[in-house]
Write a protein that holds these residues in place. Sequence first.
Motif, PDB file in Angstrom:
ATOM      1  N   GLU A 258      -7.398  -3.981  -4.939  1.00  0.00           N
ATOM      2  CA  GLU A 258      -6.215  -4.127  -4.091  1.00  0.00           C
ATOM      3  C   GLU A 258      -5.088  -3.195  -4.522  1.00  0.00           C
ATOM      4  O   GLU A 258      -4.325  -2.697  -3.678  1.00  0.00           O
ATOM      5  CB  GLU A 258      -5.733  -5.587  -4.120  1.00  0.00           C
ATOM      6  CG  GLU A 258      -6.707  -6.584  -3.517  1.00  0.00           C
ATOM      7  CD  GLU A 258      -7.020  -6.259  -2.054  1.00  0.00           C
ATOM      8  OE1 GLU A 258      -6.104  -5.795  -1.335  1.00  0.00           O
ATOM      9  OE2 GLU A 258      -8.174  -6.450  -1.644  1.00  0.00           O
ATOM     10  N   ALA A 261      -5.888   0.139  -3.110  1.00  0.00           N
ATOM     11  CA  ALA A 261      -5.668   0.128  -1.661  1.00  0.00           C
ATOM     12  C   ALA A 261      -4.183   0.196  -1.342  1.00  0.00           C
ATOM     13  O   ALA A 261      -3.758   0.897  -0.398  1.00  0.00           O
ATOM     14  CB  ALA A 261      -6.295  -1.126  -1.051  1.00  0.00           C
ATOM     15  N   ALA A 262      -3.358  -0.523  -2.123  1.00  0.00           N
ATOM     16  CA  ALA A 262      -1.910  -0.486  -1.908  1.00  0.00           C
ATOM     17  C   ALA A 262      -1.368   0.915  -2.166  1.00  0.00           C
ATOM     18  O   ALA A 262      -0.505   1.406  -1.423  1.00  0.00           O
ATOM     19  CB  ALA A 262      -1.228  -1.500  -2.818  1.00  0.00           C
ATOM     20  N   ALA A 265      -2.177   3.118   0.751  1.00  0.00           N
ATOM     21  CA  ALA A 265      -1.326   2.824   1.903  1.00  0.00           C
ATOM     22  C   ALA A 265       0.070   3.425   1.719  1.00  0.00           C
ATOM     23  O   ALA A 265       0.660   3.956   2.668  1.00  0.00           O
ATOM     24  CB  ALA A 265      -1.239   1.314   2.098  1.00  0.00           C
ATOM     25  N   ALA A 268      -0.139   7.094   2.321  1.00  0.00           N
ATOM     26  CA  ALA A 268      -0.481   7.442   3.705  1.00  0.00           C
ATOM     27  C   ALA A 268       0.754   7.485   4.594  1.00  0.00           C
ATOM     28  O   ALA A 268       0.823   8.270   5.542  1.00  0.00           O
ATOM     29  CB  ALA A 268      -1.506   6.449   4.258  1.00  0.00           C
ATOM     30  N   VAL A 269       1.742   6.623   4.294  1.00  0.00           N
ATOM     31  CA  VAL A 269       2.937   6.563   5.144  1.00  0.00           C
ATOM     32  C   VAL A 269       4.072   7.450   4.605  1.00  0.00           C
ATOM     33  O   VAL A 269       5.141   7.498   5.207  1.00  0.00           O
ATOM     34  CB  VAL A 269       3.445   5.115   5.279  1.00  0.00           C
ATOM     35  CG1 VAL A 269       2.370   4.242   5.929  1.00  0.00           C
ATOM     36  CG2 VAL A 269       3.836   4.545   3.922  1.00  0.00           C
TER      37      VAL A 269
END
Length: 452
Positions: A258, A261-262, A265, A268-269
Amino acid sequence: MAQVLEFKLPDLGEGLTEAEIVRWLVEVGDVVAIDQPVVEVETAKAMVEVPCPYGGVVTARFGDEGTELPVGAPLLTVAVGSAAEPSGDGPAAASGAEDSGSGNVLVGYGTGAPPARRRRVRPEGLKAAVAVPAAPVVHEAAAPTPAHTPTPAPEPVPGPVAVVSPLVRRLARQHDLDLRRLAGSGPDGLILRADVESAIRSAAEAPAPEVAPSLAAPASSGERIPLRGVRGAVADKLARSRREIPDATCWVDADATELMAARAAMNAVAGPGTPKVSVLALLARICTAALARHPELNSTVDQEAREIVRLPQVHLGFAAQTDRGLVVPVVRDAHARTTESIGAEIARLTEAARTGTLTPADLTGGTFTLNNYGVFGVDGSTPIINHPEAAMLGVGRIVPKPWVHEGQLAVRQVVQLSLTFDHRVCDGGTAGGFLRYVADCVEQPALLLRSL
């Protein structure tokens, strides 16, 4: 009339007592301005440029590149005064000893004088222009090789040894040479560096005594590497940590899926040109949150007063491997920074470590250290605490492993976390609580939202 002034290796602060000459920035005959950097030296903390407080013509340098000098040893001499002033549009040297220096200034900080344009003065012209004092100071580094070869005396000479240079004493110690057996060639029998070097050469050229094969000692063939500079400082600190700190280590495996994954993310933004968030920055932010809950681990021990000193700020160090050895740059006030801010400072300090431009201030004052040894491809370690801190968090590599997730066997990104702590500042319950919180944040990054 010009005056020849001697510039000695200044006190570099942070308790440093010696430095190694890395690169000379001027040569004999160059014209230098007040506070112009003249030599680059490496200390146990960092590489720094040393500015000269005098303006004039360089008349001598003491020490080759690679030479280690103690604080207070001569670095160079400068001829200052009207007779040494350059002509034309070059920078002018000061008109006298009182006006020619900047005084005692911190290394790397000067009086704001513009950098000098290097101009070579021919030695024959300098000799005619500079009036050398009638009784100049004799320096071992500049002394000519004596005409005769000093021979060891048959018995040690009683009384004090006629040596004033710490470099001469160190050179003799390194070669197991008894200075009391040498007759110096300097004034009043002063033992010079050339005397010691000659004695070393004589000892090396002397034939070895014949020994019966059965009694012969085995030859020493190992390579000897001096422990100095950064490596020497690290060796001293690690040895002191082992001597003084009763450390203990606990560890735990954590599912970092996790967290990864965080991070993906977040990146990505991120907008164009925005630096990526690193795993180290996320772990550093987790550390500051954990230390807020367990301040016992952000402390040090005053052994003389027999007191634990809890520190109000978190100055987070992180281990970085460089060509010069292991260094620990410090992110100051990490407790007051966001993940982005911590990441930016880690990136700046990492680049400075790579280029060898870290300052002593960048390498001191840490209160807690984060050690990501996973970059070396290993899973676990029991790191030595960075004295005088009280704890260090170690992070292994993050790799896919079988893991039971929500009751099912799955392949997850797993990391081993270890905490080495000073058992004087807390017991295992506190250390375990700190490590468990770190592991929980790695497995569920949303927990950090409580401290944002």
